[in-house]
Enzyme design. Structure first.
Site, PDB file in Angstrom:
ATOM      1  N   GLY A   1       0.855  -1.191   0.000  1.00  0.00           N
ATOM      2  CA  GLY A   1       0.000   0.000   0.000  1.00  0.00           C
ATOM      3  C   GLY A   1       0.887   1.236   0.000  1.00  0.00           C
ATOM      4  N   ARG A   2       0.340   2.318   0.561  1.00  0.00           N
ATOM      5  CA  ARG A   2       1.071   3.590   0.549  1.00  0.00           C
ATOM      6  C   ARG A   2       2.401   3.492   1.285  1.00  0.00           C
ATOM      7  NH1 ARG A   2      -4.791   5.702   1.383  1.00  0.00           N
ATOM      8  NH2 ARG A   2      -4.692   4.030   2.891  1.00  0.00           N
ATOM      9  N   ILE A   3       2.394   2.845   2.458  1.00  0.00           N
ATOM     10  CA  ILE A   3       3.631   2.786   3.255  1.00  0.00           C
ATOM     11  C   ILE A   3       4.644   1.852   2.593  1.00  0.00           C
ATOM     12  CG2 ILE A   3       4.608   2.199   5.522  1.00  0.00           C
ATOM     13  CD1 ILE A   3       1.795   3.000   6.699  1.00  0.00           C
TER      14      ILE A   3
ATOM     15  N   ARG B   1      -1.677  -8.886  -2.726  1.00  0.00           N
ATOM     16  CA  ARG B   1      -2.790  -9.539  -3.432  1.00  0.00           C
ATOM     17  C   ARG B   1      -2.947  -8.947  -4.823  1.00  0.00           C
ATOM     18  NH1 ARG B   1      -7.795  -8.479   0.109  1.00  0.00           N
ATOM     19  NH2 ARG B   1      -6.562  -6.594   0.084  1.00  0.00           N
TER      20      ARG B   1
ATOM     21  N   ILE C   1       6.444  -3.741  10.945  1.00  0.00           N
ATOM     22  CA  ILE C   1       5.851  -2.478  11.427  1.00  0.00           C
ATOM     23  C   ILE C   1       4.343  -2.473  11.145  1.00  0.00           C
ATOM     24  CG2 ILE C   1       7.937  -1.062  11.215  1.00  0.00           C
ATOM     25  CD1 ILE C   1       6.572   0.085   8.582  1.00  0.00           C
ATOM     26  N   ALA C   2       3.787  -3.668  10.836  1.00  0.00           N
ATOM     27  CA  ALA C   2       2.380  -3.705  10.427  1.00  0.00           C
ATOM     28  C   ALA C   2       1.467  -3.871  11.640  1.00  0.00           C
ATOM     29  CB  ALA C   2       2.181  -4.812   9.411  1.00  0.00           C
ATOM     30  N   ARG C   3       1.278  -5.093  12.082  1.00  0.00           N
ATOM     31  CA  ARG C   3       0.453  -5.382  13.246  1.00  0.00           C
ATOM     32  C   ARG C   3       0.936  -6.661  13.901  1.00  0.00           C
ATOM     33  NH1 ARG C   3      -1.145  -1.052  13.422  1.00  0.00           N
ATOM     34  NH2 ARG C   3      -3.249  -0.211  13.404  1.00  0.00           N
TER      35      ARG C   3
ATOM     36  N   GLU D   1       0.119  -6.999  22.224  1.00  0.00           N
ATOM     37  CA  GLU D   1       0.766  -5.823  22.808  1.00  0.00           C
ATOM     38  C   GLU D   1      -0.227  -5.009  23.645  1.00  0.00           C
ATOM     39  OE1 GLU D   1       1.900  -4.051  18.952  1.00  0.00           O
ATOM     40  OE2 GLU D   1       0.552  -2.393  19.429  1.00  0.00           O
TER      41      GLU D   1
ATOM     42  N   HIS E   1       5.660   0.117  19.290  1.00  0.00           N
ATOM     43  CA  HIS E   1       4.630   0.591  18.347  1.00  0.00           C
ATOM     44  C   HIS E   1       4.719   2.110  18.157  1.00  0.00           C
ATOM     45  CE1 HIS E   1       0.415  -0.453  16.592  1.00  0.00           C
ATOM     46  NE2 HIS E   1       0.993   0.524  15.909  1.00  0.00           N
ATOM     47  N   ILE E   2       5.858   2.551  17.637  1.00  0.00           N
ATOM     48  CA  ILE E   2       6.088   3.988  17.493  1.00  0.00           C
ATOM     49  C   ILE E   2       6.385   4.405  16.052  1.00  0.00           C
ATOM     50  CG2 ILE E   2       6.836   4.416  19.869  1.00  0.00           C
ATOM     51  CD1 ILE E   2       9.786   4.255  18.810  1.00  0.00           C
TER      52      ILE E   2
HETATM   53  C1  8YV Z   1      -0.928   4.275  15.632  1.00  0.00           C
HETATM   54  C2  8YV Z   1      -0.762   2.650  13.659  1.00  0.00           C
HETATM   55  O1  8YV Z   1       0.014   4.886  16.427  1.00  0.00           O
HETATM   56  O2  8YV Z   1      -1.844   4.132  12.216  1.00  0.00           O
HETATM   57  C3  8YV Z   1      -1.696   2.978  12.569  1.00  0.00           C
HETATM   58  O3  8YV Z   1      -2.316   2.043  12.037  1.00  0.00           O
HETATM   59  O4  8YV Z   1      -0.466   1.534  13.897  1.00  0.00           O
HETATM   60  C4  8YV Z   1      -0.133   3.732  14.478  1.00  0.00           C
HETATM   61  O5  8YV Z   1       0.170   4.815  13.639  1.00  0.00           O
HETATM   62  C5  8YV Z   1      -1.713   3.325  16.476  1.00  0.00           C
HETATM   63  O6  8YV Z   1      -2.575   2.511  15.779  1.00  0.00           O
HETATM   64  C6  8YV Z   1      -2.502   4.100  17.524  1.00  0.00           C
HETATM   65  O7  8YV Z   1      -3.727   4.572  17.048  1.00  0.00           O
END
Ligand code: 8YV
Length: 336
Positions: A159-161, A182, A241-243, A272, A290-291
């Site tokens: 995606g964008r990131i 996909r 850095i996703a989830r 988390e 998660h920063i």
């Molecule tokens: C947020 C993120 O800090 O935007 C997202 O999807 O994971 C992070 O930028 C986090 O979700 C808090 O809302």
């Protein structure tokens, strides 16, 4: 002149004071500057009588929360990811769901690239060594890592990131960039970010540095687990850095301990803010809380966009505004 009562909203977590001020110009605001993390039941209770909610990625909003609050018209997430929202439930309830795309893309890509580099060049591990007072002499192989420049960058999710990370790798570091997603990007987008689509097995086999930037969905649960890690090069690094939940953290910790891959960089974790304790005891992992989107300017922009979504829908009586960045436009009939 009689004025109609202003809509009430809940801001579910602490936020920049100036964003609260902005919201207070439009709404009756219940804030949470104490930054208590509400349970789902507490969130549902506090939403009583509220027309809007400002949430963050940790606030679960599902059918139960929506059914308990038939007056709710919009929930604005201060995050681009929205796996905390049950979108079909929003649609069934007639409630707007919004997120904060675009404003965080470049900062998050910067961080993803930095975490990948820190992982490849063993920055956390070597810093811990230094802090422990163990640095007594230079050695030819001391914390020798792997090159980023000229290596193969693998991106899962484009995606964008993902595209912003590809641009950094291709244009800035002369990397060969392969990705799996996909849907394939249009040829001109592939050319501009310098990335080539490959199937998932090829991505796993070719990447020197694999970066995960895909959304978390039930289908993506543990899409990097022991079997996938086994297909990676033993010299490869993995950056998430996703989830949390996309990677099987227990399998990853074991693979890192056994050096089946060289190292990992993790900004997100299953369950988390709790962490799998096994990750804390392996040296070859860089851990951050998660920063990835956390620059002051970007967090401000995210908060502002979430606020603007609330204002667009609730702030102009009779105008029935659409939010700026809806997740479910055209999928439902909004509540009156
Ligand atoms: C947020 C993120 O800090 O935007 C997202 O999807 O994971 C992070 O930028 C986090 O979700 C808090 O809302």
């Amino acid at each position: 002149m009689s004025s109609s009562p202003r809509p009430a909203i809940l801001v579910a977590r602490a936020v920049f004071p100036e964003i609260l001020e902005l919201l207070r110009q439009h709404f009756e605001v219940e804030d949470n500057q104490a930054d208590t993390v509400f349970s789902k039941q507490e969130l549902a209770r506090r939403l009583q009588g509220k027309a809007g909610a400002f949430t963050t990625g940790g606030d679960r909003v599902d059918a139960e929360v929506l059914a308990a609050n038939p007056q709710l018209r919009i929930v604005a997430n201060m995050a681009v990811g929205y796996n905390n929202f049950d979108i079909p439930a929003f649609n069934a309830a007639g409630v707007w769901a919004t997120n904060t795309p675009d404003v965080l893309t470049e900062s998050t890509a910067d961080f993803g690239f930095a975490l990948m580099m820190a992982t490849a060049r063993r920055m956390a591990e070597s810093e811990h060594f230094l802090r422990r007072g163990e640095w007594t002499k230079w050695a030819y192989d001391m914390f020798a890592g792997s090159d980023v420049h000229g290596s193969t960058l693998g991106i899962l999710g484009m995606g964008r990131i993902g595209q912003a990370i590809a641009r950094r790798g291709h244009h800035g570091f002369g990397m060969k960039v392969v990705y799996h997603n996909r849907s394939r990007l249009p040829a001109e987008t592939e050319a501009s970010v310098g990335a080539t689509w490959v199937d998932k097995a090829t991505l796993l086999a070719q990447a020197d540095h694999l970066v995960l930037v895909l959304p978390y969905t039930p289908e993506n649960h543990h899409c990097i687990a022991a079997a996938e890690i086994a297909q990676m090069k033993p010299t490869a690094t993995l950056t998430n850095i996703a989830r949390g939940g996309i990677v099987d953290d227990a399998a990853l910790a074991e693979a890192l301990r056994e050096r089946r891959i060289a190292a990992a960089g993790l900004d997100v974790f299953e369950g988390e803010p709790a962490l799998n304790p096994a990750l804390l005891s392996v040296p070859n992992v860089v851990l951050t809380p998660h920063i990835a989107s956390a620059t002051v300017a970007t967090r401000r922009a995210m908060a502002r966009l979430a606020a603007d979504n609330l204002i667009a829908v609730l702030g102009a009586p009779g105008q029935g505004g659409q939010p700026l960045t809806p997740l479910n436009a055209g999928q439902f009939t909004p509540r009156a």
